[in-house]
Motif scaffolding. Structure first.
Motif, PDB file in Angstrom:
ATOM      1  N   ARG A 401      24.644  97.956  90.904  1.00  0.00           N
ATOM      2  CA  ARG A 401      23.821  98.796  90.028  1.00  0.00           C
ATOM      3  C   ARG A 401      22.346  98.515  90.298  1.00  0.00           C
ATOM      4  N   THR A 402      21.561  99.569  90.245  1.00  0.00           N
ATOM      5  CA  THR A 402      20.122  99.446  90.449  1.00  0.00           C
ATOM      6  C   THR A 402      19.406 100.097  89.272  1.00  0.00           C
ATOM      7  N   TYR A 403      18.449  99.372  88.696  1.00  0.00           N
ATOM      8  CA  TYR A 403      17.662  99.871  87.576  1.00  0.00           C
ATOM      9  C   TYR A 403      16.185  99.868  87.984  1.00  0.00           C
ATOM     10  N   SER A 404      15.447 100.807  87.434  1.00  0.00           N
ATOM     11  CA  SER A 404      14.006 100.819  87.681  1.00  0.00           C
ATOM     12  C   SER A 404      13.289 101.374  86.458  1.00  0.00           C
ATOM     13  N   LEU A 405      12.291 100.659  86.013  1.00  0.00           N
ATOM     14  CA  LEU A 405      11.428 101.093  84.922  1.00  0.00           C
ATOM     15  C   LEU A 405      10.010 101.153  85.463  1.00  0.00           C
ATOM     16  N   ALA A 406       9.368 102.316  85.337  1.00  0.00           N
ATOM     17  CA  ALA A 406       8.056 102.504  85.961  1.00  0.00           C
ATOM     18  C   ALA A 406       7.086 103.157  84.986  1.00  0.00           C
ATOM     19  N   VAL A 407       5.819 102.791  85.132  1.00  0.00           N
ATOM     20  CA  VAL A 407       4.743 103.417  84.379  1.00  0.00           C
ATOM     21  C   VAL A 407       3.603 103.721  85.349  1.00  0.00           C
ATOM     22  N   GLU A 408       3.010 104.889  85.197  1.00  0.00           N
ATOM     23  CA  GLU A 408       1.911 105.308  86.073  1.00  0.00           C
ATOM     24  C   GLU A 408       0.846 105.984  85.218  1.00  0.00           C
ATOM     25  N   ASP A 409      -0.382 105.552  85.396  1.00  0.00           N
ATOM     26  CA  ASP A 409      -1.498 106.086  84.614  1.00  0.00           C
ATOM     27  C   ASP A 409      -2.531 106.671  85.561  1.00  0.00           C
ATOM     28  N   GLU A 410      -2.839 107.937  85.355  1.00  0.00           N
ATOM     29  CA  GLU A 410      -3.838 108.636  86.186  1.00  0.00           C
ATOM     30  C   GLU A 410      -5.084 108.881  85.347  1.00  0.00           C
ATOM     31  N   ILE A 411      -6.198 108.339  85.814  1.00  0.00           N
ATOM     32  CA  ILE A 411      -7.436 108.381  85.038  1.00  0.00           C
ATOM     33  C   ILE A 411      -8.531 109.035  85.867  1.00  0.00           C
ATOM     34  N   ALA A 412      -9.151 110.065  85.313  1.00  0.00           N
ATOM     35  CA  ALA A 412     -10.310 110.691  85.946  1.00  0.00           C
ATOM     36  C   ALA A 412     -11.561 109.982  85.432  1.00  0.00           C
ATOM     37  N   LEU A 413     -12.067 109.038  86.234  1.00  0.00           N
ATOM     38  CA  LEU A 413     -13.202 108.235  85.787  1.00  0.00           C
ATOM     39  C   LEU A 413     -14.470 109.068  85.693  1.00  0.00           C
ATOM     40  N   PHE A 414     -14.693 109.878  86.725  1.00  0.00           N
ATOM     41  CA  PHE A 414     -15.849 110.755  86.751  1.00  0.00           C
ATOM     42  C   PHE A 414     -15.377 112.125  87.211  1.00  0.00           C
ATOM     43  N   ASN A 415     -16.294 113.021  87.391  1.00  0.00           N
ATOM     44  CA  ASN A 415     -15.942 114.382  87.786  1.00  0.00           C
ATOM     45  C   ASN A 415     -15.230 114.402  89.123  1.00  0.00           C
ATOM     46  N   ARG A 416     -15.609 113.500  90.043  1.00  0.00           N
ATOM     47  CA  ARG A 416     -15.047 113.524  91.398  1.00  0.00           C
ATOM     48  C   ARG A 416     -14.195 112.301  91.735  1.00  0.00           C
ATOM     49  N   LEU A 417     -14.068 111.339  90.829  1.00  0.00           N
ATOM     50  CA  LEU A 417     -13.350 110.110  91.128  1.00  0.00           C
ATOM     51  C   LEU A 417     -12.176 109.930  90.171  1.00  0.00           C
ATOM     52  N   SER A 418     -10.983 109.696  90.759  1.00  0.00           N
ATOM     53  CA  SER A 418      -9.782 109.440  89.965  1.00  0.00           C
ATOM     54  C   SER A 418      -9.130 108.160  90.452  1.00  0.00           C
ATOM     55  N   ILE A 419      -8.463 107.466  89.522  1.00  0.00           N
ATOM     56  CA  ILE A 419      -7.760 106.239  89.849  1.00  0.00           C
ATOM     57  C   ILE A 419      -6.327 106.362  89.335  1.00  0.00           C
ATOM     58  N   VAL A 420      -5.392 105.828  90.118  1.00  0.00           N
ATOM     59  CA  VAL A 420      -3.984 105.840  89.731  1.00  0.00           C
ATOM     60  C   VAL A 420      -3.493 104.394  89.709  1.00  0.00           C
ATOM     61  N   LEU A 421      -2.965 103.969  88.570  1.00  0.00           N
ATOM     62  CA  LEU A 421      -2.403 102.634  88.421  1.00  0.00           C
ATOM     63  C   LEU A 421      -0.900 102.763  88.205  1.00  0.00           C
ATOM     64  N   GLY A 422      -0.121 101.985  88.944  1.00  0.00           N
ATOM     65  CA  GLY A 422       1.321 102.067  88.813  1.00  0.00           C
ATOM     66  C   GLY A 422       1.965 100.697  88.807  1.00  0.00           C
ATOM     67  N   LEU A 423       3.086 100.587  88.095  1.00  0.00           N
ATOM     68  CA  LEU A 423       3.844  99.338  88.061  1.00  0.00           C
ATOM     69  C   LEU A 423       5.310  99.675  87.820  1.00  0.00           C
TER      70      LEU A 423
END
Length: 679
Positions: A401-423
């Motif tokens: 059996r394989t389990y996976s729990l994931a969270v991903e947050d996409e943040i638009a810091l400025f008009n042209r810059l975005s950051i994606v955090l994942g775990l």
């Protein structure tokens, strides 16, 4: 007579291909976006979010698949940057992505893992391309929402759904050695009900080798472990039947629910490898996929998927047939069967917290089960007991059996810059191991981060870094014939990438990316006490660059050139190259549409500097470089009574190049000619 006929046809095609190169070739037909089954996507790439832009994503549309003349998923994936398709043992077509082998790449059909649960891979030549709307290849630090075992990336094969206007198409094509391909597709919608039905049948007595093939070649000729004498390659025949069905409730509002069913039934030979003469008595795989989505107001969207995948196949040893009576090797078995299934599901939520923040959660569950047994005769040696025996062996069963729990947050810091955090937190738990030791539960955390910066309206920069893990397959852990090792650790990689894309004009766009993968505990085989055993070989490095140039010279003429440079180092073997990873690979696609309805397409690939462990000498040797050219001509005919039609002629290996890779000699010039009717 037949030889002269083939040479005559080859010359004609060569002349046509030359004219294609000189005048250049083909624009794909207008994309039918309505046929894309978006619920089959785990991560929707069409929205252009930072989550899909922080690493390299390559997409292949149904129009591009048709332009290539691809009849299987394997053929559809050829000529792409960073992607190599090759035949492996048992004659299976496997894909590698940036040097990662298919077992390290997650292959999905509409978000469902498509593979034998024992090997953790699937033969892509067995999967037809008729019902495909697009294929998405995600490289590097792919989104954590895809779940576990994505160390080398993700390939998601998205099937078609019906459109508002009903569509029906029938294709029939014919080639050498009694090759025939038939496909019938129909789709549409009635009110809120959407449906799609596709069926196919492909048959062939096999493929021919190049006229330049040398039976005396010590690497791939008659005296080699491939025992090939030229002409039609032995045991390259196939019979493939497929059925795809999809029905859904899709009113176009906040809710939708689809049930899909995909079925493949194949029989085929296996071109001889390592003195083995095997043939598939049967190869059947089907999957059922129930997926639904609902949006709660504007803040929360929930998607749920349940699936079941069944795979079973049976192999017969044909080496003692009269045709191959001189084969000196003992049989492993007379017959062998695998009976696999996978069952699982996922829940994914998307929360739009503010205009600048999107939060996603995903929970995956997968249960894999494998059963196998072998039929032994007096000519077979039971390698497990070291004694001869007759009859069916006891059935072995493995499960995990394989389990996976994931969270991903996409943040638009400025008009042209975005950051994606994942775990993600991934867990692998063996639950049945037959009579093998139980390795115990394995778990790992996989963090990653990505940045997307729109430097200008025409220029986008991206960067990402992430940890990726692949758990051992059931075969690598338990196979008594293949060298299973229950003490294996998971493979781990840190994937780095930076890249840029720039639109010079509406007619010229470019992409470039640099990648670096630091791999620990790579799983490979090592010969110990005369037997191959799976072990963790400590560390390997894969790094390189990809570049793509797309040029639209006129409304009727498109061109694409992509190049992949890749360096690999096997730290356990004095930094030598990893096997079958080309250093340089150039791909060219040209397309031209003439005013009188003729469309010409050409694809070419040049592969240079790759190595292998010779199947005959077991020495580390360089594989030959080669140039491969494919072409297709399609003539649209006049529509009569609402019935549209087109005729086509396509050829693989136009230049009849004689070359070989790790599975022996590859096909020479082969062709298909056919007709498509559309209503």
């Amino acid at each position: 007579m037949m030889q002269s006929k083939r040479r005559w046809m080859k010359r004609i095609l060569g002349a046509l291909a030359a004219s294609v190169i000189v005048t250049t070739c083909a624009v794909a037909q207008e994309t039918v976006e309505g046929q894309v089954f978006t619920l089959g996507e785990v991560v929707v790439t069409a929205d252009g979010s930072a989550a899909t832009s922080a690493t390299t994503v390559t997409e292949v549309s149904s129009e591009e698949i048709t332009a290539k003349g691809a009849s299987t998923i394997a053929e559809a994936l050829t000529f792409l940057p960073g992607v190599v398709v090759r035949n492996t043992g048992k004659g299976e077509a496997h894909v590698s992505v940036r040097g990662f082998e298919q077992g390290q790449v997650k292959v999905l059909i509409d978000g469902v893992p498509a593979r034998e649960s024992y090997f953790g891979t699937v033969d892509l030549s067995m999967l037809p391309a008729d019902a495909i709307s697009k294929i998405t290849i995600t490289k590097g630090a792919s989104s954590v929402l895809y779940g576990a075992n994505t160390m080398g990336g993700v390939i998601n094969i998205i099937t078609k759904k019906g459109t508002a206007v009903p569509q029906t198409a029938f294709t029939a094509a014919f080639g050498d050695y009694r090759t025939a391909h038939y496909a019938l597709n129909h789709g549409g919608s009635k009110g809120a009900i959407n449906y799609w039905l596709s069926g196919g049948y492909q048959t062939s007595d096999g493929y021919r080798l190049s006229n330049d093939f040398d039976p005396d070649d010590p690497e791939v000729g008659e005296a080699s472990s491939y025992h090939e004498d030229g002409g039609k390659r032995d045991l390259s025949d196939y019979r493939k039947k497929s059925l795809d069905f999809k029905v859904g409730y899709d009113p176009g509002g906040d809710s939708s629910l689809y049930l899909s069913f995909d079925y493949v039934d194949d029989q085929r030979g296996m071109p001889v490898f390592y003195n083995r003469y095997w043939s598939y008595d049967h190869w059947r795989q089907w999957q059922a996929n129930l997926v639904g989505e609902h949006r709660f107001a504007d803040l929360l969207k929930v998607k749920t998927r349940l699936f079941y995948v069944s795979h079973n196949d049976g192999i017969k040893d044909v080496s003692w047939d009269a045709e191959h009576a001189t084969n000196p090797r003992r049989k492993w078995f007379e017959e062998s069967y695998y009976d696999d299934f996978s069952v699982g599901g996922e829940i994914q939520t998307t929360s739009t917290l503010t205009d600048w923040n999107t939060l996603r959660f995903a929970l995956h569950y997968l249960e894999d089960n494998h059963k196998e047994a072998n039929y032994l005769t007096a000519d077979c040696m039971d390698v497990r007991s070291g004694a001869e025996s007759v009859g069916w062996t006891a059935e072995d069963e493995y499960e995990a059996r394989t389990y996976s729990l994931a969270v991903e947050d996409e943040i638009a810091l400025f008009n042209r810059l975005s950051i994606v955090l994942g775990l993600s937190y991934d867990t692998f738990e063996p639950t049945q191991t037959a009579d093998q030791p139980e390795p115990g539960k394995m778990d790992t955390f996989n963090p990653q981060i990505g940045l997307v910066f729109d430097l200008t309206d025409a220029t986008r920069l991206h960067a990402s870094v992430g940890k990726k893990t692949r758990f051992p397959s059931l075969k690598e852990l338990y196979s008594e014939y293949g060298g299973g090792n229950p003490d294996l650790d998971p493979e781990r990689a840190i994937a780095y990438e930076i890249g840029a894309s720039h639109r010079f004009s509406e007619r010229l766009t470019t992409e470039v990316s640099l990648f670096y993968n630091d791999i620990d505990d790579l799983i490979d085989t090592k010969r110990i006490d005369g037997n191959n055993v799976y072990i963790n070989i400590n560390e390997a490095i894969i790094y390189g660059a990809e570049a793509v140039v797309r040029l639209r010279l006129t409304d009727d003429f498109n061109a694409e050139l992509n190049y992949t440079y890749m360096e690999t180092q096997d730290r356990a073997n004095n930094d030598r190259d990893l096997e079958a990873r080309p250093r340089h690979r150039f791909n060219l696609a040209l397309a031209y549409r003439f005013a009188f309805g003729l469309t010409a397409n050409l694809q070419a690939s040049y592969v240079q500097r790759q190595f292998w462990e010779s199947a005959n000498t077991y020495e580390w040797e360089k594989l030959p470089d080669y140039l491969l050219v494919n072409a297709k001509l399609t003539q649209r005919l006049k529509t009569i009574g609402g019935l549209g039609s087109e005729i086509f002629f396509q050829a693989a290996n136009v230049l009849d190049k004689d070359y070989y890779e790790t599975n022996g000699p590859e096909p020479g010039f082969n062709f298909l000619a056919g007709i498509t009717l559309r209503l």
